[in-house]
Design a protein around this motif. Structure first.
Motif, PDB file in Angstrom:
ATOM      1  N   GLY A   1       0.794  -1.215   0.000  1.00  0.00           N
ATOM      2  CA  GLY A   1       0.000   0.000   0.000  1.00  0.00           C
ATOM      3  C   GLY A   1       0.828   1.268   0.000  1.00  0.00           C
ATOM      4  O   GLY A   1       0.332   2.340   0.344  1.00  0.00           O
ATOM      5  N   ARG A   2       2.095   1.176  -0.391  1.00  0.00           N
ATOM      6  CA  ARG A   2       2.963   2.346  -0.265  1.00  0.00           C
ATOM      7  C   ARG A   2       2.509   3.485  -1.165  1.00  0.00           C
ATOM      8  O   ARG A   2       2.490   4.640  -0.751  1.00  0.00           O
ATOM      9  N   SER A   3       2.167   3.185  -2.416  1.00  0.00           N
ATOM     10  CA  SER A   3       1.732   4.232  -3.335  1.00  0.00           C
ATOM     11  C   SER A   3       0.224   4.419  -3.234  1.00  0.00           C
ATOM     12  O   SER A   3      -0.537   3.457  -3.266  1.00  0.00           O
ATOM     13  N   GLN A   4      -0.195   5.663  -3.126  1.00  0.00           N
ATOM     14  CA  GLN A   4      -1.623   5.953  -3.079  1.00  0.00           C
ATOM     15  C   GLN A   4      -2.251   5.901  -4.474  1.00  0.00           C
ATOM     16  O   GLN A   4      -3.467   5.905  -4.601  1.00  0.00           O
ATOM     17  N   GLY A   5      -1.415   5.836  -5.514  1.00  0.00           N
ATOM     18  CA  GLY A   5      -1.948   5.878  -6.867  1.00  0.00           C
ATOM     19  C   GLY A   5      -1.773   4.596  -7.642  1.00  0.00           C
ATOM     20  O   GLY A   5      -2.045   4.554  -8.844  1.00  0.00           O
ATOM     21  N   LYS A   6      -1.313   3.488  -6.987  1.00  0.00           N
ATOM     22  CA  LYS A   6      -1.078   2.252  -7.714  1.00  0.00           C
ATOM     23  C   LYS A   6      -1.222   1.083  -6.762  1.00  0.00           C
ATOM     24  O   LYS A   6      -0.854   1.170  -5.589  1.00  0.00           O
ATOM     25  N   SER A   7      -1.750  -0.017  -7.261  1.00  0.00           N
ATOM     26  CA  SER A   7      -1.882  -1.208  -6.431  1.00  0.00           C
ATOM     27  C   SER A   7      -0.890  -2.270  -6.892  1.00  0.00           C
ATOM     28  O   SER A   7      -0.171  -2.097  -7.873  1.00  0.00           O
ATOM     29  N   GLY A   8      -0.883  -3.386  -6.188  1.00  0.00           N
ATOM     30  CA  GLY A   8      -0.040  -4.507  -6.579  1.00  0.00           C
ATOM     31  C   GLY A   8       1.437  -4.210  -6.484  1.00  0.00           C
ATOM     32  O   GLY A   8       1.889  -3.310  -5.770  1.00  0.00           O
ATOM     33  N   ASP A   9       2.219  -4.981  -7.240  1.00  0.00           N
ATOM     34  CA  ASP A   9       3.669  -4.860  -7.176  1.00  0.00           C
ATOM     35  C   ASP A   9       4.152  -3.470  -7.575  1.00  0.00           C
ATOM     36  O   ASP A   9       5.120  -2.950  -7.026  1.00  0.00           O
ATOM     37  N   MET A  10       3.486  -2.851  -8.550  1.00  0.00           N
ATOM     38  CA  MET A  10       3.957  -1.552  -9.039  1.00  0.00           C
ATOM     39  C   MET A  10       3.712  -0.439  -8.030  1.00  0.00           C
ATOM     40  O   MET A  10       4.314   0.628  -8.116  1.00  0.00           O
ATOM     41  N   GLY A  11       2.852  -0.679  -7.052  1.00  0.00           N
ATOM     42  CA  GLY A  11       2.632   0.307  -6.004  1.00  0.00           C
ATOM     43  C   GLY A  11       3.325  -0.043  -4.710  1.00  0.00           C
ATOM     44  O   GLY A  11       3.101   0.618  -3.693  1.00  0.00           O
TER      45      GLY A  11
END
Length: 603
Positions: free
Chosen positions: A133-143
């Motif tokens: 959940g690190r990126s607020q704008g991307k899910s999964g591995d890319m986030g």
């Protein structure tokens, strides 16, 4: 003192991780039924390369403060080797994909002409504290975001007399090691993108003192109850009484607005002492503030690049006394109400190295470090219960009826020495071939993966748990080579490797006797290298020493056999593109992490 040191540099750039994920799925371990279906594979032609790209030193500090523009260290490169092939990134097991390790990495500091000023061997290490959940704008591995911490050894120094910082770093590296920690995020999994398989990396290098763990900060450990809900991830900190300051490493702790972008706002971050008589949860009234970090500071576009997320708060004499035996917390005042703290009793335990590959009957020693208020905790009893809840089972039931991992007990214990170190000693038996997958009964996966979570026997207060803090062990199955040793015994090993690592088809077909014999000399060299060498085979590092010895013996005298014809559909990498990741950017790690829920529900 590790990388959280007044003497340190920060760097930022790009990394590449190019794994094949064919071996992520247990069905592909059934060699007789293997079908290289490109629609079900992501990046089947990956070569497991891991490399640094375009990394520059952005800031450097000595005990006197930040170095000025007159020190040429600023703008120097942090690079990998210019003398050997790039490093490799590999998983432990298809049922433990959340401890990906980097093997065979060298790290250099080079000047603007590319001349090496210092180079060291990166001790193989696994990532930890992965946060989807690190990126607020991307899910999964890319986030996602994750971090690696290790040491650089076998240091070779050039002439560093022109740089005050490098001169000081060389003098401080009396242990022969440097400490390095880096964070990775913003990974691009889209095959058509120009930066496919690349992401952002930023980190810190500092001295490593003798006796320190290689992969762990002995300091204050902030653990979130639920990083996803609280919007903040686990992190380490260190109180430096000599420098009268508190180092906080927020490099993998703060969420980002977009993948690989600047930090999202959690409001003003307050660092302080928790009132242990009140239950943390809502920070108002619970924290005596020691210092604050304003959004205008940590949300600057280049903040991660310049600082690697390391924050330094000055403490006066009274504050140093107050924090010596009091729990610390970090709280935000934004709408997410982020809150994270140490255990209220100040106790923490974790293994330094936490990924192991073991042979049956091999005596293993695993060091764990216990701390109390950030310093070594002596005479503490540590227990080692099994805890498989974070393994990624690919069937509903995991480890039913398995032989025990321990030679004598299911829950051994050890006592820490004066340095807070306890040693778990074990001599595990042969697990046989216990794994069974109803839909693929002929799957041949070597050994069994186990998980152990060290615990302090006297930690009575309910403390938050960092899900990543456990020991993963791949215990190989026993293997006895037949006599005479013919192609029939070696063929199943090579066939499975050819299936699971199809990039090798560009060079030779390991499932063909003629190809293997024609390349016997080179194969003997590659299979004879230590696992830490980037040229070692197999790249996946999942071949037991017993099978490796059998391969080397057979290559000395490659007797033919009667092995059956290949029963698989050939994958031609030249015509099979890397498939897009399934779902909304979800790939191997995020898919694997969801299988942890299956284990918990089954139990």
């Amino acid at each position: 003192m590790s990388y959280l040191n007044p003497l340190r540099l920060h760097f930022c750039g790009r990394f590449q991780a190019n794994p094949s994920t064919v071996n992520n799925t247990v069905a592909n371990f059934d060699s007789d039924a293997f079908v290289a279906d490109a629609d079900k594979l992501w990046n089947p032609g990956g070569d497991a390369a891991w490399r640094l790209s375009g990394c520059k030193v952005t800031c450097a500090f000595t005990a006197a403060g930040p170095v000025g523009a007159d020190d040429p260290i600023l703008g120097y490169s942090i690079a990998d080797s210019n003398e050997q092939v790039c490093a490799k990134i590999v998983d432990l097991d298809p049922e433990q994909q959340l401890v990906s390790e980097i093997w065979g990495l060298q790290v250099r500091i080079a000047d603007t002409n590319g001349n090496t000023l210092v180079v060291g061997d990166f001790t193989p290490a696994a990532f930890t504290d992965i946060w989807f959940g690190r990126s607020q704008g991307k899910s999964g591995d890319m986030g996602a975001g994750a971090m690696w911490q290790s040491v650089l050894t076998k240091l070779r120094w050039g002439d560093v007399s022109h740089s005050r910082f490098l001169t000081a770093l060389q003098q401080a590296a009396g242990s022969g090691k440097l400490s390095i920690k880096f964070n990775c995020d913003g990974y691009n999994m889209t095959p058509t993108a120009p930066d496919f398989s690349y992401g952002r990396v930023y980190g810190t290098i500092g001295p490593a003192l003798a006796g320190e763990p290689d992969h762990l900060v002995v300091g204050r450990q902030f653990i979130a109850a639920d990083p996803g809900k609280q919007g903040i991830n686990h992190f380490a900190a260190r109180v430096d009484t000599s420098a009268a300051c508190l180092f906080l490493d927020l490099g993998n702790a703060l969420p980002t607005v977009v993948a690989g972008g600047p930090a999202a706002s959690l409001g003003t971050l307050s660092v302080g002492i928790v009132d242990p008589l009140m239950t943390p949860g809502t920070p108002a009234g619970h924290v005596t503030v020691l210092g604050t970090i304003a959004p205008a500071v940590y949300q600057q576009p280049d903040w991660f690049a310049r600082t690697a997320g390391v924050v330094v708060l000055a403490l006066d004499a009274a504050q140093l006394r107050a924090v010596a035996a009091s729990p610390l917390a970090l709280a935000g005042d934004g709408p997410a109400a982020a809150f994270i703290s140490e255990a209220l009793d100040g106790k923490f335990v974790r293994a330094d190295r936490f990924v192991f590959r073991l042979c049956p009957h091999e005596q293993a020693e695993i060091a764990v470090h216990a701390s109390l208020w950030g310093v070594p905790y002596p005479d503490a009893e540590v227990t080692f219960p099994a805890d498989n809840q974070q393994l990624q089972a690919q069937v509903q039931v995991l480890q039913v009826g398995l032989p025990p991992l321990w030679a004598t007990a299911s829950n051994p214990a050890a006592t820490t020495d004066r340095n807070g170190v306890a040693i778990l000693r074990m001599t595990p038996p042969d697990p046989g071939t216990p794994r069974f997958f109803p839909d693929h009964p002929d799957c041949a996966i070597d050994g069994q993966v186990y998980a152990i979570r060290p615990k302090l026997a006297d930690q009575s207060i309910d403390a938050n748990v960092n899900a990543s803090n456990f020991i993963s062990i791949l215990l190989w199955s026993g293997f006895a080579a037949p006599a005479p040793l013919t192609w029939d015994a070696i063929y199943p090993i090579f066939l499975q490797y050819a299936n699971l690592y199809p990039v090798m088809k560009r060079f030779l077909d390991l499932s063909r006797y003629e190809d293997v014999v024609a390349n016997a000399r080179l194969l003997k060299l590659a299979f004879g290298l230590p696992a830490s060498d980037p040229n070692a085979m197999p790249v996946t590092r999942d071949l037991s020493p017993a099978k490796r010895a059998a391969i080397l013996a057979w290559l000395d005298n490659p007797l033919p056999g009667t092995a059956p014809a290949v029963k698989r559909v050939e994958a031609h990498l030249e015509t099979v593109p890397a498939s897009p990741p399934p779902g909304d950017g979800e790939g191997g790690k995020s898919a694997a992490s969801k299988r942890r829920l299956v284990v918990r529900e089954a139990e």
